[in-house]
Design an enzyme around this catalytic site. Structure first.
Site, PDB file in Angstrom:
ATOM      1  N   PHE A 274       0.806  -1.235   0.000  1.00  0.00           N
ATOM      2  CA  PHE A 274       0.000   0.000   0.000  1.00  0.00           C
ATOM      3  C   PHE A 274       0.830   1.272   0.000  1.00  0.00           C
ATOM      4  CE2 PHE A 274       0.784  -0.242   4.618  1.00  0.00           C
ATOM      5  CZ  PHE A 274       1.047   1.095   4.889  1.00  0.00           C
TER       6      PHE A 274
ATOM      7  N   CYS B 171       9.790   1.514   3.321  1.00  0.00           N
ATOM      8  CA  CYS B 171      10.677   0.430   3.740  1.00  0.00           C
ATOM      9  C   CYS B 171      12.099   0.938   3.887  1.00  0.00           C
ATOM     10  CB  CYS B 171      10.621  -0.717   2.741  1.00  0.00           C
ATOM     11  SG  CYS B 171      11.258  -0.226   1.144  1.00  0.00           S
TER      12      CYS B 171
ATOM     13  N   GLU C 205       9.493  -3.722  13.143  1.00  0.00           N
ATOM     14  CA  GLU C 205       9.110  -2.681  12.178  1.00  0.00           C
ATOM     15  C   GLU C 205       7.868  -1.985  12.705  1.00  0.00           C
ATOM     16  OE1 GLU C 205       7.712  -3.930   8.197  1.00  0.00           O
ATOM     17  OE2 GLU C 205       8.759  -2.174   7.418  1.00  0.00           O
TER      18      GLU C 205
ATOM     19  N   GLU D   9      -5.112  -3.945  -1.915  1.00  0.00           N
ATOM     20  CA  GLU D   9      -6.555  -3.670  -1.832  1.00  0.00           C
ATOM     21  C   GLU D   9      -6.830  -2.366  -1.078  1.00  0.00           C
ATOM     22  OE1 GLU D   9      -4.772  -5.979  -0.517  1.00  0.00           O
ATOM     23  OE2 GLU D   9      -5.503  -6.726   1.403  1.00  0.00           O
TER      24      GLU D   9
ATOM     25  N   LYS E 239      -1.270  -7.302  -9.173  1.00  0.00           N
ATOM     26  CA  LYS E 239      -2.206  -7.418  -8.042  1.00  0.00           C
ATOM     27  C   LYS E 239      -1.921  -6.235  -7.121  1.00  0.00           C
ATOM     28  CE  LYS E 239      -3.145  -8.540  -4.237  1.00  0.00           C
ATOM     29  NZ  LYS E 239      -3.675  -7.554  -3.269  1.00  0.00           N
TER      30      LYS E 239
ATOM     31  N   SER F 247       5.217  -7.001   3.399  1.00  0.00           N
ATOM     32  CA  SER F 247       5.786  -7.334   4.709  1.00  0.00           C
ATOM     33  C   SER F 247       6.592  -8.638   4.630  1.00  0.00           C
ATOM     34  CB  SER F 247       4.648  -7.504   5.720  1.00  0.00           C
ATOM     35  OG  SER F 247       3.807  -8.555   5.297  1.00  0.00           O
TER      36      SER F 247
HETATM   37  P1  NAD Z   1       1.444  -6.699   3.118  1.00  0.00           P
HETATM   38  O1  NAD Z   1       2.476  -7.749   3.174  1.00  0.00           O
HETATM   39  O2  NAD Z   1       0.365  -6.712   4.150  1.00  0.00           O
HETATM   40  O3  NAD Z   1       0.684  -6.727   1.709  1.00  0.00           O
HETATM   41  C1  NAD Z   1       1.397  -6.779   0.494  1.00  0.00           C
HETATM   42  C2  NAD Z   1       0.560  -7.519  -0.546  1.00  0.00           C
HETATM   43  O4  NAD Z   1       0.315  -8.867  -0.094  1.00  0.00           O
HETATM   44  C3  NAD Z   1      -0.815  -6.891  -0.760  1.00  0.00           C
HETATM   45  O5  NAD Z   1      -1.070  -6.871  -2.152  1.00  0.00           O
HETATM   46  C4  NAD Z   1      -1.769  -7.807   0.001  1.00  0.00           C
HETATM   47  O6  NAD Z   1      -3.027  -7.914  -0.622  1.00  0.00           O
HETATM   48  C5  NAD Z   1      -1.078  -9.149  -0.025  1.00  0.00           C
HETATM   49  N1  NAD Z   1      -1.299  -9.952   1.192  1.00  0.00           N
HETATM   50  C6  NAD Z   1      -1.517  -9.492   2.452  1.00  0.00           C
HETATM   51  N2  NAD Z   1      -1.610 -10.521   3.326  1.00  0.00           N
HETATM   52  C7  NAD Z   1      -1.454 -11.649   2.609  1.00  0.00           C
HETATM   53  C8  NAD Z   1      -1.424 -13.036   2.936  1.00  0.00           C
HETATM   54  N3  NAD Z   1      -1.604 -13.464   4.174  1.00  0.00           N
HETATM   55  N4  NAD Z   1      -1.217 -13.933   1.944  1.00  0.00           N
HETATM   56  C9  NAD Z   1      -1.027 -13.534   0.671  1.00  0.00           C
HETATM   57  N5  NAD Z   1      -1.042 -12.223   0.305  1.00  0.00           N
HETATM   58  C10 NAD Z   1      -1.255 -11.296   1.249  1.00  0.00           C
HETATM   59  O7  NAD Z   1       2.213  -5.293   3.118  1.00  0.00           O
HETATM   60  P2  NAD Z   1       1.598  -3.824   3.207  1.00  0.00           P
HETATM   61  O8  NAD Z   1       1.058  -3.606   4.577  1.00  0.00           O
HETATM   62  O9  NAD Z   1       0.729  -3.548   2.048  1.00  0.00           O
HETATM   63  O10 NAD Z   1       2.923  -2.949   2.988  1.00  0.00           O
HETATM   64  C11 NAD Z   1       3.784  -2.596   4.027  1.00  0.00           C
HETATM   65  C12 NAD Z   1       4.961  -3.535   4.121  1.00  0.00           C
HETATM   66  O11 NAD Z   1       5.648  -3.580   2.874  1.00  0.00           O
HETATM   67  C13 NAD Z   1       6.006  -3.094   5.130  1.00  0.00           C
HETATM   68  O12 NAD Z   1       6.441  -4.220   5.846  1.00  0.00           O
HETATM   69  C14 NAD Z   1       7.119  -2.523   4.270  1.00  0.00           C
HETATM   70  O13 NAD Z   1       8.403  -2.552   4.861  1.00  0.00           O
HETATM   71  C15 NAD Z   1       7.046  -3.408   3.086  1.00  0.00           C
HETATM   72  N6  NAD Z   1       7.670  -2.814   1.910  1.00  0.00           N
HETATM   73  C16 NAD Z   1       8.871  -3.315   1.540  1.00  0.00           C
HETATM   74  C17 NAD Z   1       9.536  -2.766   0.468  1.00  0.00           C
HETATM   75  C18 NAD Z   1      10.891  -3.275   0.067  1.00  0.00           C
HETATM   76  O14 NAD Z   1      11.374  -2.848  -0.957  1.00  0.00           O
HETATM   77  N7  NAD Z   1      11.521  -4.171   0.804  1.00  0.00           N
HETATM   78  C19 NAD Z   1       8.947  -1.720  -0.253  1.00  0.00           C
HETATM   79  C20 NAD Z   1       7.691  -1.260   0.138  1.00  0.00           C
HETATM   80  C21 NAD Z   1       7.053  -1.823   1.237  1.00  0.00           C
END
Ligand code: NAD
Length: 485
Positions: free
Chosen positions: A150, A282, A376, A177, A174, A227
């Site tokens: 997000f 991140c 985090e 959401e 994808k 994450s």
């Molecule tokens: P998230 O992991 O909750 O969601 C990421 C994606 O995974 C979304 O599209 C979501 O729909 C999907 N998702 C969520 N739960 C899932 C599950 N149980 N099974 C399968 N798919 C699932 O992350 P977020 O809250 O949207 O974003 C924040 C996180 O992203 C932070 O931890 C941040 O550090 C990380 N991030 C990392 C980088 C990097 O380059 N390392 C860059 C941007 C964000």
């Protein structure tokens, strides 16, 4: 509701999802309802994959110099619609307008890199024995998928779209959401730029679609950003199904501040790094380790942090759950004996009472075992620890399971080099609070911040989005000994 209910984007058209289930898309700025997002099913994914498979032969056979013409045009369209796309990013994510504009500018830079791919992907050829040539070529994989978080509704999708598609692949995106609106605008711009239908498709949804992507036999490669918890799930599931996978996870970035650091510059950088995008990057600074006496710099950090005002130069965090989680971390640190120098709890913005804001927060005298030091937080919070030596600071940094970024603030080149050499992180800054490597350098962390080989952007992405074809040819009848057969 400000916008009509969102649909998927398949084969160049917006199409309704097969399920009636939806989620609300809410603006973190004021809690207003923007739209609804469909929770698509495996059937919707199948339709998108089929469209991508049908588009692949024609798209992948075009020479790359022809394919990148679409991205030259896309870049000018991003420039034309910069303000409109930035406004959408701001609305759905809650960041400030300046941050949203910077995000779209980064999309432009990423696209600019993709237009240079023809210069970078030429293969190699060598006469390996008299009249016999070996040659390598980068060949696209086929249908690939990109799953995004997000915090950057436009930039993270553009980490993958221009490179993967210019290299000849067809993509299923994808979106998160929580912020699905920007991606539809991106799809419209790609179409206007001349991208053939079916080359780029969007399937909205949550876990069910992510799982279906990892399981779909016709998807060759999956990139994931989000994450660490989910990165591990996606990496395991996709590779279990014999797909190529690259999964970027969460982070806990440490800034090491030495007593000789330039006070004003360091304080400004620390605060910008921890509070920019409301700490939801991140690459955000989440922990600071002061080596020796850095009280004079901490005083300046406090002064700088107080200039960061929610709703003015600090955006909202994504939702109520995030706000509560961040405020819980601050309360826990206080209970454990840390000192809250600047407290962002209970932040309110006049006229936007339903917005989800957390003010800048500076916590001092944090101990390495406290949760604010280890986990985090993903909010505008910096946890300050203190050590006597650089090695102790490095020990704290290296003990952390993540490894996205680390920075050092000092005027001493030798010490800075020592930290570059010994910090266990993929991206290191020297007097830089957010050490994102700019194109053509690639983006990617280490340890639990990334699973898979290579990086997601820059030159490194070429290896992920293509496979090598090696051909050996002999046309000269006098080619000498046929040593292989
Ligand atoms: P998230 O992991 O909750 O969601 C990421 C994606 O995974 C979304 O599209 C979501 O729909 C999907 N998702 C969520 N739960 C899932 C599950 N149980 N099974 C399968 N798919 C699932 O992350 P977020 O809250 O949207 O974003 C924040 C996180 O992203 C932070 O931890 C941040 O550090 C990380 N991030 C990392 C980088 C990097 O380059 N390392 C860059 C941007 C964000």
């Amino acid at each position: 509701m400000k916008y009509p209910p969102l649909k998927n984007y398949i084969n160049g058209k917006q199409v309704a999802a097969s399920s009636q289930k939806t989620l609300e898309v809410v603006s973190p700025i004021d809690g207003s309802l923007l739209s609804t997002v469909p929770l698509s099913t495996a059937k919707d994914l199948n339709d998108a994959v089929q469209a991508a498979q049908e588009a692949f032969p024609e798209w992948s056979r075009r020479p790359i110099k022809e394919r990148v013409q679409v991205f030259f045009k896309y870049k000018t369209l991003l420039e034309r619609d910069l303000n409109a796309l930035a406004a959408l990013v701001q609305e759905e994510n809650g960041k400030t307008l300046g941050e949203a504009v910077a995000e779209v500018e980064k999309c432009i830079e990423l696209t600019e890199f993709a237009t240079s791919l023809p210069q970078l992907v030429s293969g190699e050829v060598l006469e390996v024995s008299k009249g016999v040539e070996c040659r390598t070529e980068h060949v696209p994989l086929g249908v690939v998928a990109s799953i995004v978080p997000f915090n950057f509704p436009a930039m993270v999708p553009n980490w993958t779209i221009p490179n993967a598609i210019a290299l000849g692949n067809c993509m299923i995106m994808k979106p998160s959401e929580k912020v699905p609106l920007s991606c539809i605008k991106i799809a419209e711009l790609l179409k206007e730029a001349g991208l053939p239908d079916g080359v780029f498709n969007i399937v909205n949804g949550d876990v069910e679609i992510v799982n279906a992507i990892c399981d779909h036999p016709a998807i060759e490669a999956v990139s994931f950003v989000g994450s660490t918890k989910v990165a591990k799930i996606v990496y395991q599931r996709a590779t279990h199904n014999y797909k190529r996978a690259l999964a970027l996870g969460g982070a806990k970035n440490h800034l090491m501040v030495l007593p000789d650091a330039k006070e004003d510059m360091t304080a400004a950088n620390v605060v910008a790094s921890m509070s920019g995008c409301a700490g939801q990057r991140c690459m955000a600074a989440s922990a600071m380790v002061g080596v020796g006496n850095v009280d004079h710099i901490i005083d300046k950090i406090v002064t700088e942090a107080k200039k960061v005002v929610p709703g003015v130069n600090l955006g909202a965090v994504i939702n109520k759950e995030s706000k509560e989680r961040i405020e819980r971390y601050i309360a826990e640190a206080e209970k454990d004996g840390a000192k809250i120098l600047v407290d962002g709890r209970g932040a309110k913005v006049e006229g936007k009472e339903n917005g989800t804001y957390v003010g800048p927060t500076v916590i001092d005298f944090v101990k390495p075992q406290m949760s604010v030091a280890k986990e985090e937080i993903f909010g505008p919070v910096i946890s300050i620890m203190r050590t006597n030596t650089i090695d102790e600071a490095l020990e704290i940094e290296n003990a952390n399971p993540y490894g996205n970024a680390a920075s050092v603030f000092t005027q001493n080149g030798g010490l800075a080099r020592y930290i570059i050499d010994h910090a266990s992180a993929g991206m290191i800054g020297v007097n830089v609070g957010v050490p994102v490597p700019r194109e053509p350098f690639s983006f990617g962390g280490w340890n639990e911040s990334k699973f898979g080989v290579g990086d997601i952007t820059g030159k490194s992405s070429i290896e992920f989005w293509t496979k090598l074809k090696k051909s050996t040819t002999k046309w000269n009848p006098e080619a000498g000994v046929n040593w292989m057969s």
